[in-house]
Write a protein that holds these residues in place. Sequence first.
Motif, PDB file in Angstrom:
ATOM      1  N   ARG A 251       0.498   1.924  -5.361  1.00 27.56           N
ATOM      2  CA  ARG A 251       1.684   2.777  -5.507  1.00 27.56           C
ATOM      3  C   ARG A 251       2.780   2.148  -6.354  1.00 27.56           C
ATOM      4  NH1 ARG A 251       4.655   3.046  -0.162  1.00 27.56           N
ATOM      5  NH2 ARG A 251       5.308   0.995  -0.961  1.00 27.56           N
TER       6      ARG A 251
ATOM      7  N   TRP B 210       4.600   3.198 -10.173  1.00 24.88           N
ATOM      8  CA  TRP B 210       5.973   3.675 -10.346  1.00 24.88           C
ATOM      9  C   TRP B 210       6.685   2.867 -11.431  1.00 24.88           C
ATOM     10  CZ3 TRP B 210       8.923   7.687  -8.599  1.00 24.88           C
ATOM     11  CH2 TRP B 210       8.371   8.499  -7.598  1.00 24.88           C
TER      12      TRP B 210
ATOM     13  N   LEU C  51       9.803   7.760  -0.630  1.00 24.66           N
ATOM     14  CA  LEU C  51       8.360   7.674  -0.427  1.00 24.66           C
ATOM     15  C   LEU C  51       7.931   6.300   0.082  1.00 24.66           C
ATOM     16  CD1 LEU C  51       7.061   9.599  -3.585  1.00 24.66           C
ATOM     17  CD2 LEU C  51       7.122  10.394  -1.203  1.00 24.66           C
TER      18      LEU C  51
ATOM     19  N   GLY D 282       6.090   6.133   3.556  1.00 21.73           N
ATOM     20  CA  GLY D 282       4.751   5.538   3.574  1.00 21.73           C
ATOM     21  C   GLY D 282       4.654   4.356   4.503  1.00 21.73           C
TER      22      GLY D 282
END
Length: 316
Positions: free
Chosen positions: A268, A272, A310, A314
């Motif tokens: 992730r 980003w 997020l 998460g």
Amino acid sequence: MSILLVALGFVLLVVGGEFLVRSSVALSFRLSISKMVIGLTVVSFATSAPELLVSLNAALSGSPAIAINNVVGSNIANIGLVLGITALIGTIMVDKSFYTFNWPVMMLFSIALYYFLSNDNKLTTIEGVILFGALIVFILMLIKRSKGVDVDDDEVDPTLAKVSYFKIVLWLIIGGLALYFGSDWLVTGAVDIAGKLGVSEAVISVSMIAVGTSVPELAASVIAVAKKEKAISLGNLIGSNIFNIGSVLGLTSIIKDIPVTDDQILSRDIFWMLIFAAVLLPMIFIPKRFQFNKLEGMMLVGAYGLFIFLVFIGAK
């Protein structure tokens, strides 16, 4: 107590970074190094000191996730938060060197970091040497490209040329001690907070620690635009991201291999970082060419807010 340690750590990092920049610039003047070279190299290295100390401290104390995500998070914060907020306050003009040199180099460093980490789930000594060596090449190219060009060196205070050696040494000692204890307290406090909140060290480092080590850049950018003293240079923020990867992770992994201990870093967070870096190119052409204004600022800050949301969602 953990929150107090983190707060004091932030303060010491800012203070230590400022003293290190001032002493480094003053010493460079004493050694008759040109103002242009000081601005392009000495200041950039000195302002990366907080990230370097935090990452090195984290890696050596058994928290490698903090070392990697501190840099990944700082690079995201530099674009989403620092550039975004600065663009909301005032328009940022973009020069040709952004898309012909600075942006491509930043993308190369970002992609190289992703490749090195995904290849064997760690950053090794050899890979650190490659990153740091590439940074040296980048600096040399930067200096070469700047010859014969008017360089905005307002960030280099000419009064520092008259500082005595005694004061330079004193500033170095103060800066070094502040950075050492600041990084130690910040990492200790952050690890403790992560444990109490039930989230990983990677989550805390990509959010809280990353924003903390980006505070000096944010403060300087906002003040510069608010006072209308000079246009904030997009190249400086891009350069900061390159230095973070090349010097902070490069030097840290040379001293000690940095393993990936949190799956979210590769699944992730680093994506980003790549997206924030990549999106800058089309943004300088749409809707207005060669500038970042309030619209781009809102988009960047909004995207950064979504990223942080997020990250914590998460973590639950």
